[in-house]
Design a protein around this motif. Structure first.
Motif, mmCIF file in Angstrom:
data_model
loop_
_atom_site.group_PDB
_atom_site.id
_atom_site.type_symbol
_atom_site.label_atom_id
_atom_site.label_comp_id
_atom_site.label_asym_id
_atom_site.label_seq_id
_atom_site.Cartn_x
_atom_site.Cartn_y
_atom_site.Cartn_z
ATOM 1 N N HIS A 123 6.935 13.485 9.043
ATOM 2 C CA HIS A 123 5.593 12.942 9.264
ATOM 3 C C HIS A 123 5.043 13.370 10.625
ATOM 4 N N HIS A 139 4.252 6.693 4.001
ATOM 5 C CA HIS A 139 5.133 7.863 3.967
ATOM 6 C C HIS A 139 6.572 7.478 4.291
ATOM 7 N N PHE A 151 0.258 16.844 2.631
ATOM 8 C CA PHE A 151 0.248 15.718 3.560
ATOM 9 C C PHE A 151 -0.982 14.876 3.225
ATOM 10 N N SER A 152 -0.881 13.578 3.422
ATOM 11 C CA SER A 152 -1.904 12.717 2.833
ATOM 12 C C SER A 152 -2.051 11.406 3.600
ATOM 13 N N GLY A 153 -2.917 10.545 3.075
ATOM 14 C CA GLY A 153 -3.108 9.210 3.618
ATOM 15 C C GLY A 153 -4.037 9.185 4.819
ATOM 16 N N THR A 154 -4.169 7.986 5.399
ATOM 17 C CA THR A 154 -4.895 7.937 6.671
ATOM 18 C C THR A 154 -4.065 8.663 7.720
ATOM 19 N N SER A 155 -2.812 8.927 7.402
ATOM 20 C CA SER A 155 -1.952 9.755 8.262
ATOM 21 C C SER A 155 -2.464 11.177 8.396
ATOM 22 N N ASN A 202 -3.271 2.361 4.894
ATOM 23 C CA ASN A 202 -3.364 2.688 3.463
ATOM 24 C C ASN A 202 -3.196 1.466 2.567
ATOM 25 N N GLY A 205 0.844 -1.193 0.000
ATOM 26 C CA GLY A 205 0.000 0.000 0.000
ATOM 27 C C GLY A 205 0.875 1.236 0.000
ATOM 28 N N PHE A 206 0.270 2.300 0.453
ATOM 29 C CA PHE A 206 0.954 3.583 0.410
ATOM 30 C C PHE A 206 1.472 3.933 1.802
ATOM 31 N N GLU A 223 -0.356 6.712 14.899
ATOM 32 C CA GLU A 223 -0.029 7.076 13.518
ATOM 33 C C GLU A 223 0.879 6.009 12.898
ATOM 34 N N LEU A 224 0.388 4.790 12.846
ATOM 35 C CA LEU A 224 1.185 3.674 12.343
ATOM 36 C C LEU A 224 0.288 2.723 11.572
ATOM 37 N N PRO A 251 5.999 -1.530 11.843
ATOM 38 C CA PRO A 251 5.124 -0.443 11.376
ATOM 39 C C PRO A 251 5.757 0.468 10.315
ATOM 40 N N ALA A 252 4.886 0.950 9.474
ATOM 41 C CA ALA A 252 5.220 1.995 8.508
ATOM 42 C C ALA A 252 4.310 3.183 8.815
ATOM 43 N N LEU A 253 4.556 4.289 8.144
ATOM 44 C CA LEU A 253 3.748 5.480 8.392
ATOM 45 C C LEU A 253 2.625 5.590 7.374
ATOM 46 N N PRO A 254 1.393 5.687 7.879
ATOM 47 C CA PRO A 254 0.260 5.680 6.942
ATOM 48 C C PRO A 254 0.031 7.011 6.255
#
Lengths: 123, 477
Positions: free
Chosen positions: B214, A14, B407-411, B312, A11-12, B273-274, A120-123
């Motif tokens: 981030h 950051h 800035f974007s995403g579910t983040s 995401n 997926g995507f 935020e993970l 974990p990655a950053l969403p």
């Protein structure tokens, strides 16, 4: 020569998990079991000890996921905290195969269930 | 030569150049109108002739000295605009420039009036009196950052935003008395627009620019300081805290949550935020893992609202593979999906070459294609075009002054909801002397939010929930 199979991206993100962080197997101890003071040993009152040190790559360590909860008097904890107090991390040395370790951990009598811990990655 | 005082910061008076005031008009991309430099007038194909005529009539009502292409393009390039219209291709630089027109009135006083008339015309996207530039003076730190608040559409009223600005005037409406702890990996604690003294409650920072930007962007959405420069956070009177997910040298999100719980109380907020890779090889929400699920339950049981990014992975949490896992159980968290913002287009430089530039993303408030979805996903936030601190694409220079429009995403979605929670709890504390339960907060946001929209390929069954509407939500506090 066969081409290496490509895994689609998950997926995507950051940013992804840093490579240098050690792989971890996350496990839940079966009721009554706890980590003993000796390295790589689990114990249960009245049921003896289980030494798993030889079952893990050299340099592995076992620790409670939330040590403060494991030390606390269970009577002072809520239900989700008591559940969380049973969780342990089997931290493997860098470069170790976590899937192979997971297969071994799942065979331990002291473990109710286990899974690969997330990276974990950053969403 | 006439001299005048500078209208802003400068070290000396400057000489005003003998250049007449003029108007710059920017035609809409789809206006079907072209400018002829040779004839000094707007022209159009027969179907759009009335549009061109309307513009020419505006010019005719003034004494105009010159009408010309602003970028001095050749007649051939100007004419090419006509053939490119409707092609729906990515606009070229020539196409974009061919729609910018310079109008020089004989009487400089007419410039503002011409601009105002043109601005109201259907074919014109914008019209303004050209600025009179002055030499940039090296003033170092005394030059303030730009004001990015107008670009923070998520602050605005529903249905486009969450109505944060509408409730700031209420007691507690800026999140006063509420602490918010962001759990991820790094932050720029010295960013100019973040409050000073944001603590790291525990864990080890991840030394990576990506992780640092981030975290900075996340905090910017929630607590960036009000003022005439930079951005302003949704709950900018809330107290921000941070906790790294790296505890004891490994990722341990559950320990980070419990570390935050130890420092927070009822009414406070934790933001996770993970995301991490699930059984299908796609990113999923962190509550998929048992320890994280239990930690969230422990936090909510203490009255702390947990906000969690859904992830995401374009993953459907209703799949049988997730049966019995945290993705099909209620942890008590508010799980946040990413919706399409009202801006609704890709930037040409957004997210790599694989995406077409300046094309539409979809229907605002529908699920953005990468957002995970399912019954546990409660509410949505903007998943694209979020203006906040960090990254530096909106303003570069020194790192402490970086801002982004992308800035974007579910983040980016999750801090919007986190800010909304802090605002609601701030109002609840001010009004009743006690915060709402996490379950009540979630219920209010879900019941009062602007509903999710359906879009092509993203039906409502792919649930991400509504976009919070604080104006309606505060009525239930």
């Amino acid at each position: 020569m066969a081409r290496p199979r490509r895994t689609p991206p998950p997926g995507f993100a950051h940013a992804t998990a840093p490579e240098h962080l050690a792989p971890v197997v996350a496990a839940v101890l079966a009721p009554g079991w706890r980590i003993a003071a000796a390295r790589g040993v689990f114990e249960r009152a009245g049921a003896g000890r289980l030494d798993v040190a030889g079952d893990l790559p050299a340099g592995s360590r076992v620790a409670y996921t939330v040590p403060a909860l494991a030390r606390a008097d269970p009577a002072t904890l809520g239900e989700p905290e008591r559940e969380l107090a049973r969780h342990v991390q089997i931290v493997l040395p860098r470069g170790a195969d976590p899937r192979a370790a997971l297969r071994r951990v799942r065979r331990w009598a002291c473990v109710e269930r286990a899974q690969l811990a997330p990276r974990p990655a950053l969403p | 030569m006439a001299r005048r005082k500078s209208p802003g910061f400068t070290s000396a008076a400057f000489a005003a150049p003998k250049v007449p005031d003029y108007v710059v008009a920017e035609l809409r991309y789809d206006s079907q109108v072209v400018i002829s430099g040779a004839r000094g007038r707007f022209e159009a194909a027969p179907a759009a002739e009335s549009t061109a005529r309307a513009l020419n009539e505006i010019l005719a009502s003034f004494r105009v000295k010159r009408v010309a292409p602003h970028f001095g393009l050749s007649e051939r390039k100007l004419a090419a605009r006509a053939s490119a219209l409707g092609a729906r291709a990515r606009p070229t630089a020539d196409f974009a420039q061919s729609g910018v027109v310079q109008i020089v009135p004989r009487d400089p006083k007419d410039a503002a009036r011409i601009a105002a008339r043109l601005k109201r015309a259907k074919a014109v996207w914008n019209a303004y009196v050209a600025p009179r530039p002055v030499p940039a003076v090296a003033t170092g730190a005394s030059v303030a950052s730009r004001n990015f608040e107008p670009a923070q559409g998520y602050l605005h009223s529903a249905p486009n935003g969450i109505g944060a600005m509408d409730v700031w005037s209420l007691p507690g409406g800026k999140g006063r008395g509420i602490s918010v702890c962001d759990i991820e990996g790094n932050w720029n604690y010295t960013h100019e627009d973040l409050p000073s003294g944001i603590p790291l409650l525990g864990g080890t920072l991840i030394a990576s620019p990506g992780w640092k930007d981030h975290g900075t962007a996340v905090l910017g959405e929630i607590v960036s300081r009000p003022g005439v420069s930079g951005t302003v956070g949704i709950a900018h009177e809330a107290r921000a805290m941070t906790h790294s997910a790296v505890v004891g040298g490994v990722f341990n999100t559950a320990a980070a949550i419990m570390g935050a719980v130890a420092r927070l109380g009822a009414g406070d907020v934790i933001l996770i935020e993970l995301q991490a890779t699930g059984p299908n090889g796609k990113y999923v929400a962190m509550q998929y893992w048992d320890d994280v699920f239990s930690a969230i339950k422990a936090a909510t049981a203490k009255g702390i609202t947990v906000v969690e990014a859904a992830g995401n992975g374009d993953e459907n949490f209703e799949l049988p593979v997730f049966a019995g896992t945290g993705l099909q159980k209620d942890s008590g968290a508010i799980v946040v999906g990413a919706g399409i913002p009202p801006t609704n287009f890709f930037d040409a430089d957004g997210f790599g070459a694989a995406l077409p530039g300046y094309s539409k993303i979809g229907v605002p408030r529908s699920r953005i294609w990468f957002s995970n979805h399912g019954r546990i996903v409660n509410v949505q936030g903007w998943g694209w075009h979020v203006t906040t601190c960090g990254y530096g694409d909106a303003q570069g220079g020194a790192e402490n002054r970086w801002y982004t429009h992308r800035f974007s995403g579910t983040s980016s979605a999750s801090p919007i909801v986190t800010g909304a929670v802090a605002v609601l709890q701030g109002i609840a504390k001010a009004k009743h002397g006690a915060p709402l339960t996490p379950a009540k907060v979630r219920s209010i946001l879900m019941r009062t939010g602007t509903p999710q929209a359906a879009g092509p390929g993203v039906p409502l069954s792919q649930r991400i929930g509504p976009l919070p509407d604080l104006v309606k939500a505060v009525k239930l506090v």
